[in-house]
Design an enzyme around this catalytic site. Structure first.
Site, PDB file in Angstrom:
ATOM      1  N   LYS A  35       0.975  -1.083   0.074  1.00 13.51           N
ATOM      2  CA  LYS A  35       0.022   0.086   0.062  1.00 13.51           C
ATOM      3  C   LYS A  35       1.016   1.438   0.038  1.00 13.51           C
ATOM      4  N   THR A  42       8.701  -0.962   6.338  1.00 13.79           N
ATOM      5  CA  THR A  42       9.267   0.187   7.267  1.00 13.79           C
ATOM      6  C   THR A  42      10.749   0.146   7.009  1.00 13.79           C
ATOM      7  N   GLU A 188      19.470   4.939  19.271  1.00 13.34           N
ATOM      8  CA  GLU A 188      20.002   5.250  17.870  1.00 13.34           C
ATOM      9  C   GLU A 188      20.016   6.654  17.471  1.00 13.34           C
ATOM     10  N   GLY A 273       8.308   1.600  21.625  1.00 19.91           N
ATOM     11  CA  GLY A 273       8.026   0.336  21.168  1.00 19.91           C
ATOM     12  C   GLY A 273       7.134   0.588  19.961  1.00 19.91           C
ATOM     13  N   LEU A 321      12.648  -7.623  14.346  1.00 24.25           N
ATOM     14  CA  LEU A 321      13.737  -7.374  13.628  1.00 24.25           C
ATOM     15  C   LEU A 321      13.680  -7.826  12.060  1.00 24.25           C
ATOM     16  N   ALA A 322      14.208  -7.146  11.212  1.00 23.16           N
ATOM     17  CA  ALA A 322      14.071  -7.288   9.857  1.00 23.16           C
ATOM     18  C   ALA A 322      14.805  -8.644   9.249  1.00 23.16           C
ATOM     19  N   HIS A 446      45.360 -11.430  12.239  1.00 22.14           N
ATOM     20  CA  HIS A 446      45.850 -10.553  13.117  1.00 22.14           C
ATOM     21  C   HIS A 446      46.388  -9.218  12.318  1.00 22.14           C
TER      22      HIS A 446
HETATM   23  P1  FAD Z   1       7.360  -4.127   7.429  1.00 22.51           P
HETATM   24  O1  FAD Z   1       8.547  -3.663   7.208  1.00 22.51           O
HETATM   25  O2  FAD Z   1       6.656  -3.221   8.373  1.00 22.51           O
HETATM   26  O3  FAD Z   1       6.361  -4.076   6.234  1.00 22.51           O
HETATM   27  C1  FAD Z   1       5.029  -4.186   6.140  1.00 22.51           C
HETATM   28  C2  FAD Z   1       4.657  -3.581   4.817  1.00 22.51           C
HETATM   29  O4  FAD Z   1       3.396  -3.797   4.899  1.00 22.51           O
HETATM   30  C3  FAD Z   1       4.588  -2.075   4.651  1.00 22.51           C
HETATM   31  O5  FAD Z   1       5.412  -1.549   3.703  1.00 22.51           O
HETATM   32  C4  FAD Z   1       3.130  -1.686   4.830  1.00 22.51           C
HETATM   33  O6  FAD Z   1       2.819  -0.717   3.955  1.00 22.51           O
HETATM   34  C5  FAD Z   1       2.716  -2.811   4.256  1.00 22.51           C
HETATM   35  N1  FAD Z   1       1.062  -3.062   4.419  1.00 22.51           N
HETATM   36  C6  FAD Z   1       0.684  -2.958   5.766  1.00 22.51           C
HETATM   37  N2  FAD Z   1      -0.699  -3.362   5.496  1.00 22.51           N
HETATM   38  C7  FAD Z   1      -0.860  -3.475   4.146  1.00 22.51           C
HETATM   39  C8  FAD Z   1      -1.999  -3.790   3.507  1.00 22.51           C
HETATM   40  N3  FAD Z   1      -3.342  -4.146   4.202  1.00 22.51           N
HETATM   41  N4  FAD Z   1      -2.007  -3.971   2.040  1.00 22.51           N
HETATM   42  C9  FAD Z   1      -0.772  -3.718   1.434  1.00 22.51           C
HETATM   43  N5  FAD Z   1       0.201  -3.672   2.224  1.00 22.51           N
HETATM   44  C10 FAD Z   1       0.114  -3.307   3.647  1.00 22.51           C
HETATM   45  N6  FAD Z   1      15.351  -4.068  12.200  1.00 22.51           N
HETATM   46  C11 FAD Z   1      16.562  -4.307  12.117  1.00 22.51           C
HETATM   47  O7  FAD Z   1      16.557  -5.729  11.977  1.00 22.51           O
HETATM   48  N7  FAD Z   1      17.503  -3.760  12.141  1.00 22.51           N
HETATM   49  C12 FAD Z   1      17.618  -2.399  12.335  1.00 22.51           C
HETATM   50  O8  FAD Z   1      18.583  -1.749  12.100  1.00 22.51           O
HETATM   51  C13 FAD Z   1      16.364  -1.712  12.305  1.00 22.51           C
HETATM   52  N8  FAD Z   1      16.231  -0.334  12.523  1.00 22.51           N
HETATM   53  C14 FAD Z   1      14.835   0.138  12.502  1.00 22.51           C
HETATM   54  C15 FAD Z   1      14.960   1.428  12.567  1.00 22.51           C
HETATM   55  C16 FAD Z   1      13.509   2.000  12.944  1.00 22.51           C
HETATM   56  C17 FAD Z   1      13.526   3.602  13.195  1.00 22.51           C
HETATM   57  C18 FAD Z   1      12.504   1.139  12.944  1.00 22.51           C
HETATM   58  C19 FAD Z   1      11.143   1.734  13.079  1.00 22.51           C
HETATM   59  C20 FAD Z   1      12.477  -0.085  12.752  1.00 22.51           C
HETATM   60  C21 FAD Z   1      13.702  -0.745  12.659  1.00 22.51           C
HETATM   61  N9  FAD Z   1      14.039  -2.021  12.496  1.00 22.51           N
HETATM   62  C22 FAD Z   1      15.354  -2.785  12.601  1.00 22.51           C
HETATM   63  C23 FAD Z   1      12.418  -2.923  12.514  1.00 22.51           C
HETATM   64  C24 FAD Z   1      12.462  -3.507  11.338  1.00 22.51           C
HETATM   65  O9  FAD Z   1      12.051  -2.095  10.241  1.00 22.51           O
HETATM   66  C25 FAD Z   1      11.065  -4.398  11.138  1.00 22.51           C
HETATM   67  O10 FAD Z   1      11.281  -5.551  12.170  1.00 22.51           O
HETATM   68  C26 FAD Z   1      11.175  -5.052   9.776  1.00 22.51           C
HETATM   69  O11 FAD Z   1      10.510  -4.027   8.685  1.00 22.51           O
HETATM   70  C27 FAD Z   1       9.858  -5.828   9.821  1.00 22.51           C
HETATM   71  O12 FAD Z   1       9.654  -6.374   8.606  1.00 22.51           O
HETATM   72  P2  FAD Z   1       7.948  -6.833   7.955  1.00 22.51           P
HETATM   73  O13 FAD Z   1       8.245  -7.563   6.505  1.00 22.51           O
HETATM   74  O14 FAD Z   1       7.624  -7.831   9.020  1.00 22.51           O
HETATM   75  O15 FAD Z   1       7.126  -5.429   7.962  1.00 22.51           O
HETATM   76  P1  NAI Z   2      11.859  -0.955  22.189  1.00 26.40           P
HETATM   77  O1  NAI Z   2      11.185  -2.000  22.783  1.00 26.40           O
HETATM   78  O2  NAI Z   2      13.243  -1.218  22.018  1.00 26.40           O
HETATM   79  O3  NAI Z   2      12.218   0.184  23.568  1.00 26.40           O
HETATM   80  C1  NAI Z   2      11.051   0.970  24.040  1.00 26.40           C
HETATM   81  C2  NAI Z   2      11.308   1.357  25.314  1.00 26.40           C
HETATM   82  O4  NAI Z   2      10.584   2.066  25.995  1.00 26.40           O
HETATM   83  C3  NAI Z   2      11.593   0.204  26.397  1.00 26.40           C
HETATM   84  O5  NAI Z   2      12.993   0.443  27.126  1.00 26.40           O
HETATM   85  C4  NAI Z   2      10.429   0.395  27.432  1.00 26.40           C
HETATM   86  O6  NAI Z   2      10.687   0.048  28.817  1.00 26.40           O
HETATM   87  C5  NAI Z   2      10.450   1.898  27.182  1.00 26.40           C
HETATM   88  N1  NAI Z   2       9.086   2.582  27.666  1.00 26.40           N
HETATM   89  C6  NAI Z   2       7.788   1.944  27.612  1.00 26.40           C
HETATM   90  N2  NAI Z   2       6.995   2.679  27.862  1.00 26.40           N
HETATM   91  C7  NAI Z   2       7.463   3.900  28.285  1.00 26.40           C
HETATM   92  C8  NAI Z   2       6.941   4.971  28.870  1.00 26.40           C
HETATM   93  N3  NAI Z   2       5.752   5.059  29.126  1.00 26.40           N
HETATM   94  N4  NAI Z   2       7.831   5.723  29.318  1.00 26.40           N
HETATM   95  C9  NAI Z   2       9.064   5.711  29.186  1.00 26.40           C
HETATM   96  N5  NAI Z   2       9.719   4.641  28.818  1.00 26.40           N
HETATM   97  C10 NAI Z   2       8.957   3.625  28.064  1.00 26.40           C
HETATM   98  O7  NAI Z   2      10.971  -0.063  21.297  1.00 26.40           O
HETATM   99  P2  NAI Z   2      11.837   1.028  20.088  1.00 26.40           P
HETATM  100  O8  NAI Z   2      12.948   1.600  20.690  1.00 26.40           O
HETATM  101  O9  NAI Z   2      10.506   1.937  19.866  1.00 26.40           O
HETATM  102  O10 NAI Z   2      11.987   0.136  18.868  1.00 26.40           O
HETATM  103  C11 NAI Z   2      10.686  -0.521  18.336  1.00 26.40           C
HETATM  104  C12 NAI Z   2      11.150  -1.929  17.652  1.00 26.40           C
HETATM  105  O11 NAI Z   2      11.830  -1.569  16.443  1.00 26.40           O
HETATM  106  C13 NAI Z   2      12.089  -2.776  18.711  1.00 26.40           C
HETATM  107  O12 NAI Z   2      11.744  -3.951  18.981  1.00 26.40           O
HETATM  108  C14 NAI Z   2      13.379  -3.026  17.880  1.00 26.40           C
HETATM  109  O13 NAI Z   2      13.274  -4.435  17.710  1.00 26.40           O
HETATM  110  C15 NAI Z   2      13.161  -2.383  16.285  1.00 26.40           C
HETATM  111  N6  NAI Z   2      14.407  -1.770  16.069  1.00 26.40           N
HETATM  112  C16 NAI Z   2      15.387  -2.345  15.812  1.00 26.40           C
HETATM  113  C17 NAI Z   2      16.644  -1.858  15.646  1.00 26.40           C
HETATM  114  C18 NAI Z   2      17.820  -2.813  15.475  1.00 26.40           C
HETATM  115  O14 NAI Z   2      17.713  -3.921  15.235  1.00 26.40           O
HETATM  116  N7  NAI Z   2      19.051  -1.818  15.459  1.00 26.40           N
HETATM  117  C19 NAI Z   2      16.496  -0.225  15.413  1.00 26.40           C
HETATM  118  C20 NAI Z   2      15.311   0.397  15.544  1.00 26.40           C
HETATM  119  C21 NAI Z   2      14.460  -0.438  15.981  1.00 26.40           C
END
Ligand code: FAD
Ligand code: NAI
Length: 467
Positions: A35, A42, A188, A273, A321-322, A446
């Protein structure tokens, strides 16, 4: 368009598009529905990729500002945020185009629009304008991902009160940034804006940062972030934000209740979260069951309670996680094609791409204690690693937890330079059921940072060489 696809995947994040590619490789006639106007979900559009670009660019800015002079390079860096944002967008565009290419190469049909399951095997795709298209499929995989978790009473406008999406798009460095949540996103993106000049305070509900991460690693990491200038208010909650003035005024209380205080900020990042995203999918109509946290309930084969409907990625249980989503995508495609797809949830690495990086795989000390498993610990600091010393990147350490009886590696936790790359040798060792001795006896090149992993493995048996 065929009459009936073998597989239609809803959502093209890392879970969805990888599932589609694997299914096409296995000979299934496959389509995806998305969509957004671009593929990649994401992760590629507003998550992993743009955040890593900004982390890379802001780290370069910080090095140029503070470290280059120690190396003997004289520069006076000036931030051009517009160009930095364009650099980020170039990375996103390149990745998104890569997914387009993969769809074409694998002859996967792409249907843009919001997908709704109207009955098992039937999906309607609604574009922003025009009539809906009806698609039929023998199998459907839901890979619709997740959305930002909201904080009651705090409205995200993506300008002054932002989620990660708005925090990736700021056109000006905030003077003061208040981050709610000391999780991965908070640390981050908090790091990005601190490096670029913001005064960053992180408010966390719990009495520690990064819940779930090994406690010793998290404590060390917090000290390093504090040394860099990030401030923490642990055991605290934001109960409201006054948006009426030029600066935001956040009311903060101890988590257990008590005297409130006010913190002023130019921008507030809500990072508490993410929640599964199932809106508009029609799950009620077809009767797909959710769990108590709104995630789609799946069995061992990613099957939902409805025949022919599967789900993977952030929309089901497990770490968001991706790479977890990707591996589930591959496993689900293989299962649908009649093969034996499988994901080992005991070996899913977790990386935080700050400086230094934090990476872990397997169990933490807290988990081993809770499970009553006897373990041995080997630790090795980067201060004693030759390459880290040569580069003056000596913060952090490697910690290996091994079974006390068998020496099998149970968990590896690293805070330090390039931890995210170093963790893979731990993951592979664990996939093979390897021991600390296996790592210790493997010849490591090394001078590399990976020698710190070898030394930590030697330290499990109290025979590290360089300590
Ligand atoms: P998504 O990537 O969320 O994709 C879902 C897709 O479905 C979207 O494009 C959405 O538009 C589409 N969709 C939803 N509903 C519909 C519908 N009804 N019809 C058609 N399309 C639809 N994870 C890591 O492992 N490493 C990282 O460094 C990392 N960094 C992150 C940084 C940020 C700021 C955020 C927010 C997340 C990060 N994550 C990271 C988490 C990672 O983005 C997600 O775990 C991952 O994208 C999940 O993949 P997914 O395929 O389940 O869903
Ligand atoms: P998170 O679950 O990692 O952290 C949320 C934090 O907010 C926790 O420490 C929690 O205790 C705290 N919290 C919850 N409610 C609160 C409140 N009311 N007031 C203050 N603190 C509160 O979630 P985040 O950072 O939003 O990331 C979401 C997801 O995206 C994660 O689950 C992560 O797996 C994924 N992600 C992964 C990345 C990576 O792999 N490098 C990078 C960014 C996101």
């Amino acid at each position: 368009m065929p009459d009936t696809y073998d597989l239609v995947v809803i959502g093209t994040g890392p879970g969805g598009y990888v599932c589609a590619v694997r299914a096409a490789q296995l000979g299934l006639k496959t389509a995806v529905i998305e969509k957004r106007s671009t593929l990649g979900g994401t992760c590629l559009n507003i998550g992993c990729i743009p955040s890593k670009s900004l982390l890379y660019a802001s780290h370069a800015f910080e090095d140029a500002s503070h470290k280059f002079k120690d190396i003997g390079i004289g520069v006076s860096p000036k931030l051009d945020l517009k160009t930095m944002q364009a650099f980020k967008q170039k990375g996103v565009d390149g990745n998104v185009k890569g997914v387009d290419f993969l769809m074409k190469k694998n002859k996967i049909d792409v249907h843009y629009g919001a997908g709704t399951i109207t009955a098992p095997g039937k999906i309607s795709v609604q574009r922003e304008k025009g009539n809906a298209t009806e698609i039929t499929a023998r199998n459907i995989v839901i890979a619709t991902g997740s959305d930002v978790a909201r904080l009651k009473g705090v409205e995200i406008d993506e300008k002054r009160i932002v989620s990660s999406t708005g925090a990736l798009e700021l056109s000006k460095v905030p003077g003061k940034l208040l981050v709610i949540g000391a999780g991965v996103i908070g640390l981050e993106l908090g790091s990005v804006w601190r490096r670029l000049g913001a005064d960053v305070t992180v408010v966390e509900f719990l009495d520690r940062i990064l819940p779930g991460m090994d406690g010793e690693i998290a404590r060390q990491f917090q000290r390093l972030l504090e040394k860099q200038g990030m401030a923490f208010k642990l055991g605290s909650k934001v109960t409201g934000i006054d948006t009426s003035g030029k600066t935001l005024k956040a009311t903060i209380e101890p988590a257990s209740g008590g005297k409130a205080e006010t913190i002023e900020a130019d921008v507030v990042l809500v990072a508490i979260g993410r929640v599964p995203y199932t809106e508009g999918l029609g799950l009620d109509t077809v009767g797909v069951q959710l769990d108590e946290r709104g995630r789609i309930k799946t069995g061992a084969h990613y099957n939902t309670n409805i025949d022919g409907i599967y789900a993977i990625g952030d929309v089901i249980a497990g770490p968001m996680l991706a790479h977890k989503a990707e591996d589930e995508g591959i496993a689900a495609a293989e299962i649908i094609a009649g093969k034996a797809g499988h994901v080992n949830y005991g070996v899913i690495p977790n990386v935080i791409y700050t400086y230094p990086e934090v990476a872990s795989v397997g169990q933490t000390e807290e988990e081993l204690k809770a499970a009553g498993i006897a373990y041995t610990v080997g630790k090795f600091p980067f201060t004693a690693n030759g390459r880290a010393k040569a580069n003056d990147t000596t913060e952090g350490f490697v910690k290996i937890l091994a079974d006390a009886a068998t020496d099998k590696v149970l968990g590896v936790h690293i805070v330090g330079p390039e931890a995210g790359t170093l963790i893979t040798e731990a993951s592979i060792t664990m996939e093979f059921g390897g021991s600390a001795e296996d790592i210790a006896r493997t010849c490591h090149p090394h001078p590399t940072l990976s020698e710190a992993v070898k030394e930590a493995a030697l330290a499990v048996d109290k025979r590290a060489i360089h300590m």
